[in-house]
Design a protein around this motif. Sequence first.
Motif, PDB file in Angstrom:
ATOM      1  N   LEU A   1      32.851  26.452  49.233  1.00 17.32           N
ATOM      2  CA  LEU A   1      33.364  26.591  47.883  1.00 17.32           C
ATOM      3  C   LEU A   1      34.095  27.918  47.738  1.00 17.32           C
ATOM      4  O   LEU A   1      33.608  28.954  48.159  1.00 17.32           O
ATOM      5  N   SER A   2      35.296  27.843  47.149  1.00 17.28           N
ATOM      6  CA  SER A   2      35.990  29.077  46.749  1.00 17.28           C
ATOM      7  C   SER A   2      36.522  28.866  45.341  1.00 17.28           C
ATOM      8  O   SER A   2      36.966  27.774  44.979  1.00 17.28           O
ATOM      9  N   TRP A   3      36.466  29.941  44.533  1.00 17.32           N
ATOM     10  CA  TRP A   3      36.838  29.797  43.125  1.00 17.32           C
ATOM     11  C   TRP A   3      37.307  31.148  42.614  1.00 17.32           C
ATOM     12  O   TRP A   3      36.561  32.122  42.658  1.00 17.32           O
ATOM     13  N   ARG A   4      38.522  31.182  42.112  1.00 16.75           N
ATOM     14  CA  ARG A   4      39.078  32.433  41.614  1.00 16.75           C
ATOM     15  C   ARG A   4      38.842  32.543  40.096  1.00 16.75           C
ATOM     16  O   ARG A   4      39.741  32.873  39.331  1.00 16.75           O
ATOM     17  N   TRP A   5      37.652  32.248  39.654  1.00 17.46           N
ATOM     18  CA  TRP A   5      37.377  32.195  38.216  1.00 17.46           C
ATOM     19  C   TRP A   5      37.510  33.534  37.500  1.00 17.46           C
ATOM     20  O   TRP A   5      37.829  33.548  36.309  1.00 17.46           O
ATOM     21  N   PRO A   6      37.269  34.691  38.155  1.00 19.93           N
ATOM     22  CA  PRO A   6      37.385  35.914  37.348  1.00 19.93           C
ATOM     23  C   PRO A   6      38.805  36.194  36.865  1.00 19.93           C
ATOM     24  O   PRO A   6      38.994  36.960  35.927  1.00 19.93           O
ATOM     25  N   ASN A   7      39.820  35.595  37.482  1.00 20.83           N
ATOM     26  CA  ASN A   7      41.209  35.926  37.139  1.00 20.83           C
ATOM     27  C   ASN A   7      41.900  34.753  36.457  1.00 20.83           C
ATOM     28  O   ASN A   7      43.041  34.425  36.762  1.00 20.83           O
ATOM     29  N   ARG A   8      41.199  34.105  35.521  1.00 25.74           N
ATOM     30  CA  ARG A   8      41.739  32.911  34.888  1.00 25.74           C
ATOM     31  C   ARG A   8      42.943  33.219  34.004  1.00 25.74           C
ATOM     32  O   ARG A   8      43.794  32.371  33.792  1.00 25.74           O
ATOM     33  N   ARG A   9      43.032  34.428  33.460  1.00 23.69           N
ATOM     34  CA  ARG A   9      44.171  34.771  32.616  1.00 23.69           C
ATOM     35  C   ARG A   9      45.464  34.725  33.418  1.00 23.69           C
ATOM     36  O   ARG A   9      46.498  34.240  32.929  1.00 23.69           O
ATOM     37  N   ALA A  10      45.414  35.227  34.653  1.00 26.76           N
ATOM     38  CA  ALA A  10      46.605  35.168  35.502  1.00 26.76           C
ATOM     39  C   ALA A  10      46.965  33.724  35.836  1.00 26.76           C
ATOM     40  O   ALA A  10      48.141  33.336  35.858  1.00 26.76           O
ATOM     41  N   THR A  11      45.939  32.906  36.072  1.00 26.00           N
ATOM     42  CA  THR A  11      46.191  31.489  36.365  1.00 26.00           C
ATOM     43  C   THR A  11      46.804  30.791  35.162  1.00 26.00           C
ATOM     44  O   THR A  11      47.759  30.008  35.295  1.00 26.00           O
TER      45      THR A  11
END
Length: 479
Positions: A347-357
Amino acid sequence: MIGTASRVGVLACALSLAGCVSGPDYTLPANAVAAAPAARLAFVSSHQAAYAQAELPDRWWQLYDDPRLDAYVSEALRANTDLRAADANLRRATAMVLQYRAEGSASTDADASATLAHAGGYTSPTSPPQVYALGIHLAYPLDLAGGIRRGIEAASADAEAVAAARDQVRVVVAAAVTRAYVGICSTNLTLAATQRVLDAQRATLDATTRLAAGGRGTGFDVSRARAAVNRSAAAVPHLVAERQAALFALAALMGRVPADYPQDVANCQQPPRLQQPVPVGDGGQLIQRRPDVRAAERSLAAATAMIGVETAALYPQVSIGASAGTAGSFKQLLSSDSVGASLGPLLSWRWPNRRATRARIDAAGANADATLASFDGVVLDALRQTETALSAYAQEIDREHSLALARDDAAHASDQAGQLYRFGRIDFIDVLSAEAALADAESALAASRAQLGDRQVDLFLALGGGWATAGTTPDALDR
């Protein structure tokens, strides 16, 4: 190793995303110009005798029924340098699709190492302990959010847009070859008309010279007659230069050096003429047929898919991983104690940077809106170009007919003036005026015939034929 609770959490997340594909599914927007009923009607300017309400054939240049033109276009479509570059661009775009498809398949890697181990104290240099390791790893992305599928969709649409751009080059090349061929023949026709005027003026000059020698004319009359001859002769070099330029352009379009231009067309005396009304179809057929419209529509599909690619980054990226390996001394390398294996979800998840996404998703949506506006502009321009070309061609037909009548009248008047002058019924200035009127009429008619050929090519270029093959029209446009 991933714990039981972690594995359960990953699998629960996977189940919640299974069957979902991020972003909007592409369909032709209902507010697109191409979907408007008015864009698919018969052309405003097509209800004239010069046109037929039938579909334009793929190889429109064959309507001229000119084997020489057919051969030139066929050679250009094989050897033209712009087409070769377009074919290479299409191969590159196709390779990008394969690359994106590969990202959705399993990936493997292997490693091997040999290490000198030193456990502390003194190690005999004659028998250093060696640790060997061999391993193989496999990962298969589940693509539960559909990001990879959207990437493949975008790459495929981009490749289709490149294919349409290649088809547009085919349209332009076929039109350019036809235009050069028509230009060569039209220039030779103009040269022949100029020569006829010159012959008449030289005959007048000879007659005037004889009459002056016999006392029935003056040196002033001779000078004016000679000036008329020289004025008409001055047009010849310019026409020859135009013909040579068209010959060199034709050679370049066919992938030849200038010196290797087709010799058999250099003396062409009659431009190819259509013997039947031009089949033009309607707006709906034009939208399906024109490659630039198809390219713009495919670019819109790619831009829409990119929204899904960016949206997929909001969700966990899950893959199934497996690995197997062995480690130990050379003698222990394949023993059961040294072999190990693992299997489980990754599992990989870039959840801390959702604003950029979210910002990237908004940017992708804005790009899709801009691409839709460009698509609408391409459709509107295609319809405008076609209507303009239809009107211009029909009007040039009428203009040529009137100029042909004017030329015939001027020729008759010139013959009458010559006879009347020889019998002393009119002054020499009347003869010169009649010959000047004939020269102007011949020049205007020749120019109109050349323009008519150009108008025909402009029309075929606007109609966009010359590329179609089965199955190339996107379903969204094929309504």
